[in-house]
Scaffold this motif. Structure first.
Motif, mmCIF file in Angstrom:
data_model
loop_
_atom_site.group_PDB
_atom_site.id
_atom_site.type_symbol
_atom_site.label_atom_id
_atom_site.label_comp_id
_atom_site.label_asym_id
_atom_site.label_seq_id
_atom_site.Cartn_x
_atom_site.Cartn_y
_atom_site.Cartn_z
ATOM 1 N N SER A 217 19.799 37.015 -9.792
ATOM 2 C CA SER A 217 20.599 35.839 -9.438
ATOM 3 C C SER A 217 21.792 36.237 -8.579
ATOM 4 O O SER A 217 22.203 35.490 -7.688
ATOM 5 N N ARG A 218 22.317 37.415 -8.825
ATOM 6 C CA ARG A 218 23.427 37.917 -7.997
ATOM 7 C C ARG A 218 22.960 38.126 -6.559
ATOM 8 O O ARG A 218 23.649 37.751 -5.602
ATOM 9 N N GLU A 219 21.754 38.711 -6.379
ATOM 10 C CA GLU A 219 21.222 38.937 -5.035
ATOM 11 C C GLU A 219 20.918 37.609 -4.336
ATOM 12 O O GLU A 219 21.201 37.438 -3.144
ATOM 13 N N THR A 220 20.336 36.669 -5.084
ATOM 14 C CA THR A 220 20.037 35.358 -4.503
ATOM 15 C C THR A 220 21.313 34.647 -4.067
ATOM 16 O O THR A 220 21.367 34.014 -3.000
ATOM 17 N N THR A 221 22.347 34.746 -4.897
ATOM 18 C CA THR A 221 23.623 34.119 -4.559
ATOM 19 C C THR A 221 24.233 34.762 -3.326
ATOM 20 O O THR A 221 24.826 34.076 -2.478
#
Length: 293
Positions: A217-221
């Motif tokens: 989710s950090r990478e997607t954000t």
């Protein structure tokens, strides 16, 4: 030293989504509608009432017109109030509890907040696509107006400005909700990670999956932030062109709103990274403990 008591003279406010004065308009319109119906019934029931036919027809038409106008005002205010209620429900963060969550609250509250987070981002993305389509059509009209007067071009530019301004307001109304949702996700995720009791192989496997979800989710954000920054830079390019004052002001407001979205997304990114790393550290300690004889 004596103390003075303050008197609260503030009027009791209604719901924040209910437009001021709507209740009064509905009440007045309902009274007019009732009066119109009463007069019409009286006119039809009183047989002894003799008057010229043209006057009677005129009176009936006026009463019906007054009744229809009153009903139209009531319908307009009710529909407008309902739409404002839906918008308020769509943008308010009042569902977030001010009380800290308990152990059993962490997981369901985090899940709910994540769902709202995705919902808000999807709506912002849909609004961006809508604006892009509108501006594309306006750009084609601007190209076709090459030989038109300056006044005609100004009107076309003002149409574009209205669409950009509308999108800016749409984004601004959701900034507070987006910020509250990110805070809710962060505090509940911290609770889940902090209270995780990792002992068995199954616990370690589940924790690894959750840690991977956080890091993903950090990478997607981070990718979303790059996309929003690119869109914001496009808006700033239009602002720097200074095609018309209305377009410049609308772009300035839109870029400020997008900056707010980016700041909130960065807080989400930082929270996901920190919680993911904290969970990874707990997993490593649990694995090290299990390897010890």
């Amino acid at each position: 030293m004596g103390t003075s008591k303050s008197i609260n003279t503030t009027k009791r406010a209604g719901p924040s989504w209910w437009e001021s004065g709507a209740s009064a308009r509905i009440g007045i319109s309902a009274a007019l509608a009732s009066a119109s119906i009463g007069l019409l019934l009286a006119l039809f029931q009183v047989q002894e009432w003799k008057m010229p036919k043209p006057l009677a027809i005129t009176l009936i038409v006026l009463l019906i017109a007054m009744l229809l106008a009153a009903l139209a005002v009531i319908g307009y205010d009710v529909v407008r109030g309902f739409r404002r209620y839906l918008e308020h429900r769509d943008t308010t963060a009042s569902w977030v509890s001010t009380e800290p969550p308990g152990l059993l609250d962490y997981e369901p509250d985090a899940t709910h907040a994540n769902e709202r987070f995705i919902e808000v981002l999807n709506k912002l993305n849909a609004d961006t696509e809508r604006l892009g389509e509108k501006l594309g059509r306006h750009a084609k009209r601007m190209e076709r107006s090459a030989g038109k007067s300056g006044r005609k071009k100004q009107r076309l530019a003002n149409r574009s400005a209205r669409e950009i301004h509308k999108s800016a307001v749409f984004t601004e109304k959701r900034l507070e909700l987006l910020d509250a949702v990110v805070k809710e996700i962060r505090r509940n995720t911290e609770g889940v990670v902090g209270s995780a009791d990792i002992q068995t192989d199954e616990d370690i496997g589940a924790a690894k999956e959750f840690a991977q979800v956080l890091l993903d989710s950090r990478e997607t954000t981070a990718e979303t932030i790059v996309s929003v920054n690119g869109y914001c830079e496009t808006v700033r390019d239009i602002e720097r062109q200074n095609l018309a004052r209305t377009v410049t002001l609308a772009c300035r407001r839109q870029s400020a709103a997008l900056d707010g979205v980016v700041k909130t997304l960065r807080r989400f990114e930082t929270g996901a990274l920190n919680n993911g790393q904290t969970l990874v550290d707990k997993i490593q300690k649990a694995e090290a403990g299990r390897r010890e004889p």
